[in-house]
Design an enzyme around this catalytic site. Structure first.
Site, PDB file in Angstrom:
ATOM      1  N   ALA A   1      -4.991  -6.705  14.003  1.00  0.00           N
ATOM      2  CA  ALA A   1      -4.105  -7.875  13.965  1.00  0.00           C
ATOM      3  C   ALA A   1      -3.216  -7.850  12.729  1.00  0.00           C
ATOM      4  O   ALA A   1      -2.484  -8.795  12.452  1.00  0.00           O
ATOM      5  CB  ALA A   1      -4.942  -9.157  13.980  1.00  0.00           C
TER       6      ALA A   1
ATOM      7  N   ASP B   1       3.359   9.286   2.034  1.00  0.00           N
ATOM      8  CA  ASP B   1       3.790   9.839   0.745  1.00  0.00           C
ATOM      9  C   ASP B   1       4.570  11.142   0.966  1.00  0.00           C
ATOM     10  O   ASP B   1       5.583  11.388   0.318  1.00  0.00           O
ATOM     11  CB  ASP B   1       2.570  10.088  -0.146  1.00  0.00           C
ATOM     12  CG  ASP B   1       1.721   8.830  -0.290  1.00  0.00           C
ATOM     13  OD1 ASP B   1       2.262   7.802  -0.686  1.00  0.00           O
ATOM     14  OD2 ASP B   1       0.522   8.879   0.036  1.00  0.00           O
TER      15      ASP B   1
ATOM     16  N   HIS C   1      -4.125   8.885  -2.768  1.00  0.00           N
ATOM     17  CA  HIS C   1      -3.036   7.993  -2.352  1.00  0.00           C
ATOM     18  C   HIS C   1      -2.972   6.842  -3.369  1.00  0.00           C
ATOM     19  O   HIS C   1      -3.420   5.733  -3.130  1.00  0.00           O
ATOM     20  CB  HIS C   1      -3.317   7.460  -0.944  1.00  0.00           C
ATOM     21  CG  HIS C   1      -2.329   6.429  -0.491  1.00  0.00           C
ATOM     22  ND1 HIS C   1      -1.018   6.707  -0.213  1.00  0.00           N
ATOM     23  CD2 HIS C   1      -2.465   5.096  -0.285  1.00  0.00           C
ATOM     24  CE1 HIS C   1      -0.394   5.610   0.151  1.00  0.00           C
ATOM     25  NE2 HIS C   1      -1.248   4.616   0.114  1.00  0.00           N
TER      26      HIS C   1
HETATM   27  N1  LIG Z   1      -2.578   4.979   3.274  1.00  0.00           N
HETATM   28  C1  LIG Z   1      -1.356   4.496   3.315  1.00  0.00           C
HETATM   29  O1  LIG Z   1      -0.360   5.236   3.298  1.00  0.00           O
HETATM   30  C2  LIG Z   1      -1.126   3.013   3.386  1.00  0.00           C
HETATM   31  C3  LIG Z   1       0.183   2.509   3.469  1.00  0.00           C
HETATM   32  C4  LIG Z   1       0.367   1.145   3.577  1.00  0.00           C
HETATM   33  C5  LIG Z   1      -0.738   0.284   3.570  1.00  0.00           C
HETATM   34  N2  LIG Z   1      -1.993   0.793   3.459  1.00  0.00           N
HETATM   35  C6  LIG Z   1      -3.178  -0.052   3.464  1.00  0.00           C
HETATM   36  O2  LIG Z   1      -3.469  -0.418   4.822  1.00  0.00           O
HETATM   37  C7  LIG Z   1      -4.240  -1.607   4.814  1.00  0.00           C
HETATM   38  C8  LIG Z   1      -3.720  -2.572   5.873  1.00  0.00           C
HETATM   39  O3  LIG Z   1      -2.387  -2.924   5.596  1.00  0.00           O
HETATM   40  P1  LIG Z   1      -1.656  -4.072   6.464  1.00  0.00           P
HETATM   41  O4  LIG Z   1      -0.284  -4.192   5.872  1.00  0.00           O
HETATM   42  O5  LIG Z   1      -1.796  -3.833   7.912  1.00  0.00           O
HETATM   43  O6  LIG Z   1      -2.530  -5.312   6.010  1.00  0.00           O
HETATM   44  P2  LIG Z   1      -2.757  -6.715   6.762  1.00  0.00           P
HETATM   45  O7  LIG Z   1      -3.362  -7.597   5.725  1.00  0.00           O
HETATM   46  O8  LIG Z   1      -1.511  -7.144   7.459  1.00  0.00           O
HETATM   47  O9  LIG Z   1      -3.831  -6.359   7.864  1.00  0.00           O
HETATM   48  C9  LIG Z   1      -5.143  -6.046   7.566  1.00  0.00           C
HETATM   49  C10 LIG Z   1      -5.974  -6.578   8.705  1.00  0.00           C
HETATM   50  O10 LIG Z   1      -7.295  -6.080   8.547  1.00  0.00           O
HETATM   51  C11 LIG Z   1      -8.174  -7.089   8.962  1.00  0.00           C
HETATM   52  N3  LIG Z   1      -9.496  -6.840   8.430  1.00  0.00           N
HETATM   53  C12 LIG Z   1     -10.028  -7.184   7.238  1.00  0.00           C
HETATM   54  N4  LIG Z   1     -11.298  -6.817   7.167  1.00  0.00           N
HETATM   55  C13 LIG Z   1     -11.589  -6.201   8.330  1.00  0.00           C
HETATM   56  C14 LIG Z   1     -12.747  -5.606   8.867  1.00  0.00           C
HETATM   57  N5  LIG Z   1     -13.895  -5.577   8.186  1.00  0.00           N
HETATM   58  N6  LIG Z   1     -12.702  -5.078  10.108  1.00  0.00           N
HETATM   59  C15 LIG Z   1     -11.566  -5.106  10.820  1.00  0.00           C
HETATM   60  N7  LIG Z   1     -10.436  -5.679  10.381  1.00  0.00           N
HETATM   61  C16 LIG Z   1     -10.449  -6.209   9.151  1.00  0.00           C
HETATM   62  C17 LIG Z   1      -7.537  -8.368   8.425  1.00  0.00           C
HETATM   63  O11 LIG Z   1      -8.020  -9.508   9.107  1.00  0.00           O
HETATM   64  C18 LIG Z   1      -6.058  -8.089   8.736  1.00  0.00           C
HETATM   65  O12 LIG Z   1      -5.720  -8.550  10.026  1.00  0.00           O
HETATM   66  C19 LIG Z   1      -4.202  -2.131   3.388  1.00  0.00           C
HETATM   67  O13 LIG Z   1      -5.404  -1.764   2.736  1.00  0.00           O
HETATM   68  C20 LIG Z   1      -3.035  -1.389   2.782  1.00  0.00           C
HETATM   69  O14 LIG Z   1      -3.166  -1.264   1.377  1.00  0.00           O
HETATM   70  C21 LIG Z   1      -2.202   2.149   3.370  1.00  0.00           C
END
Ligand SMILES: NC(=O)c1ccc[n+]([C@@H]2O[C@H](COP(=O)([O-])OP(=O)(O)OC[C@H]3O[C@@H](n4cnc5c(N)ncnc54)[C@H](O)[C@@H]3O)[C@@H](O)[C@H]2O)c1
Length: 436
Positions: free
Chosen positions: A102, A248, A276
């Site tokens: 979500a 990246d 990362h």
């Molecule tokens: N590796 C990469 O290149 C990269 C790039 C961008 C973002 N990210 C990371 O990706 C993650 C998600 O980013 P986003 O923008 O979608 O965030 P977001 O906050 O929009 O979505 C995260 C979702 O995860 C859900 N969530 C929390 N705990 C959970 C669990 N135990 N089980 C299942 N769902 C759970 C939350 O309810 C939320 O809906 C963040 O940690 C962000 O830092 C990584």
């Protein structure tokens, strides 16, 4: 608690590959369905059975509260492909679990997956969406949007908050769900909070996913989350776990193209080494522009060492500053890229970056961490590390710094990897690319 949960009640579509045909917009009138939103305290469902040219009032029936979620809404329809139905040649369904479904990244990614961007136009898929307890309502909204999109390739959608149910038989697990780092939160606290999530999801994958599930960890801090996840899934090969560093890589390619004045498809052999985080190392020594070493094309070596590296490392933070939100769209594109890199043969002479388990690596990098390195794939879902890369003092020094950071992160989560008591001595400047 007044949390709403969907409890779809019908059986999975009983479709054999030989029976499948395109889900045409007229199909639903011919079959039965079962669709059951319910509150935890109230277990009821609606089922209906519609024969061609008949309209029937849905009948309410009692639902077994213990029955597990299997399908969502329109995806509970089953189809009886009769004589006049032309069957087509379909491949076996691929089952993809997505956590954080979500969230913002998933909101882009799910629609790419369902439209066939990853697996192609003749490959039906099932989406298994995992949310947190707080996001279950939003997850229903996501599932409704997927319903309304009428994707022909999307054959099953299920939603849930229990990874042991959602990950059942998953062949891909795209683990995005994580808690964001709150104001004033120590990075060690973030490592612990999200590490707990990834430890549990690792155990769940170990228990119920396909033995050959490919796992891409996106939720941050993704390298160490990936390490935690794989340590908690001892029956799944460690090689199947990836931490996403493809965004990246894409950012690095873009910056080099900009500097050299070429279209970005001319940039190849781009490695992101390490974590990362802002210690990541975009490798301009081995990268190529139009087949030539970058240093032969970009003569401004001071720019390469100082500005280029920092631009890539801090790109996410700058983007948030400008736009007020993080790079969800380009992250989802990079997840698609990462998946496709594993299921299509890597072009001759080129490679891609992924955060992979470091044990047995040929570069002298510490064992037993998840480290971004150059990979090549035959397109069978597996990869091998690239051997023909060169190092100089600059690259070695940078790699040592990101390696030290990952080793410190590993010590900080020892309680989650089964390696004893955690000791947190993280370097002070450790940040995620999206942080400022
Ligand atoms: N590796 C990469 O290149 C990269 C790039 C961008 C973002 N990210 C990371 O990706 C993650 C998600 O980013 P986003 O923008 O979608 O965030 P977001 O906050 O929009 O979505 C995260 C979702 O995860 C859900 N969530 C929390 N705990 C959970 C669990 N135990 N089980 C299942 N769902 C759970 C939350 O309810 C939320 O809906 C963040 O940690 C962000 O830092 C990584």
């Amino acid at each position: 608690m007044a949390t709403t949960q969907f409890n779809p009640t019908c059986s999975k579509p009983h479709l054999h590959s030989s029976q499948l045909s395109f889900l045409s917009r007229t199909l639903p009138k011919r079959r039965h369905c079962s669709f059951a939103p319910f509150h935890r305290t109230q277990h009821a469902s609606i089922s209906c059975s519609v024969a061609p040219n008949e309209v029937q009032v849905p009948a309410v029936k009692t639902q077994d509260p213990k029955s597990k979620p299997e399908c969502y809404g329109v995806f509970c329809l089953t189809y009886d492909l009769r004589a006049e139905e032309e069957t087509r040649s379909w491949k076996k369904l691929i089952s993809i679990a997505v956590s954080g479904a979500a969230g913002m990244i998933a909101n882009h990614l799910l629609f790419k997956l369902a439209s066939g961007e990853v697996f192609g136009p003749d490959q039906p898929i099932a989406l298994k969406l995992l949310g947190s307890e707080r996001s279950i309502q939003a997850l229903e909204g996501v599932a409704m949007e997927l319903e309304d999109s009428l994707f022909p390739l999307l054959r099953e959608v299920s939603i849930g908050i229990d990874p042991y149910e959602v990950f059942q038989d998953a062949e891909w697990a795209l683990l995005i769900g994580a808690k964001p780092r709150g104001p004033g939160m120590e990075r060690s606290a973030l490592l612990d909070i999200n590490g707990q999530i990834y430890a549990e999801q690792g155990r769940a994958l170990n228990a119920v996913a396909s033995r050959n599930v490919k796992v891409i960890i996106v939720g941050n801090p993704c390298n160490t989350n990936a390490l935690i996840c794989l340590k908690n899934a001892p029956n799944i090969p460690a090689k199947n776990f990836h931490a996403l560093t493809r965004l990246d890589e894409n950012r690095a390619k873009c910056q080099l193209a900009l500097k050299a004045g070429v279209f970005y498809d001319k940039v190849s052999n781009m490695t992101i080494w390490g974590n990362h985080s802002t210690t990541q190392v975009p490798d301009f020594l081995n990268a190529r522009i139009d087949g030539l070493p970058v240093k032969e094309v970009v003569k401004d070596h001071k720019w390469l060492e100082e500005e280029f590296t920092e631009k890539v490392q801090k790109r996410g933070g700058v983007l948030i500053q400008k736009w007020g939100r993080s790079s969800a769209a380009s992250t989802s594109v990079s997840i698609v890229d990462a998946m496709r890199s594993l299921i299509t043969p890597t072009p001759e002479g080129d490679w891609f970056s992924s955060g992979v388990y470091s044990s047995g690596n040929p570069y002298g990098i510490a064992e037993d961490i998840v480290f971004s390195m150059p990979c090549r794939s035959k397109g069978d879902g597996d990869y091998e590390l690239v051997r023909d890369v060169i190092f100089d003092d600059y690259l070695r020094q940078r790699i040592a710094k990101t390696e030290a950071e990952l080793l410190a992160e590993k010590r900080c989560v020892a309680h989650l990897t089964g390696e004893g008591i955690a000791v947190c001595d993280l370097p002070g400047d450790t940040m995620l690319p999206g942080e400022m």
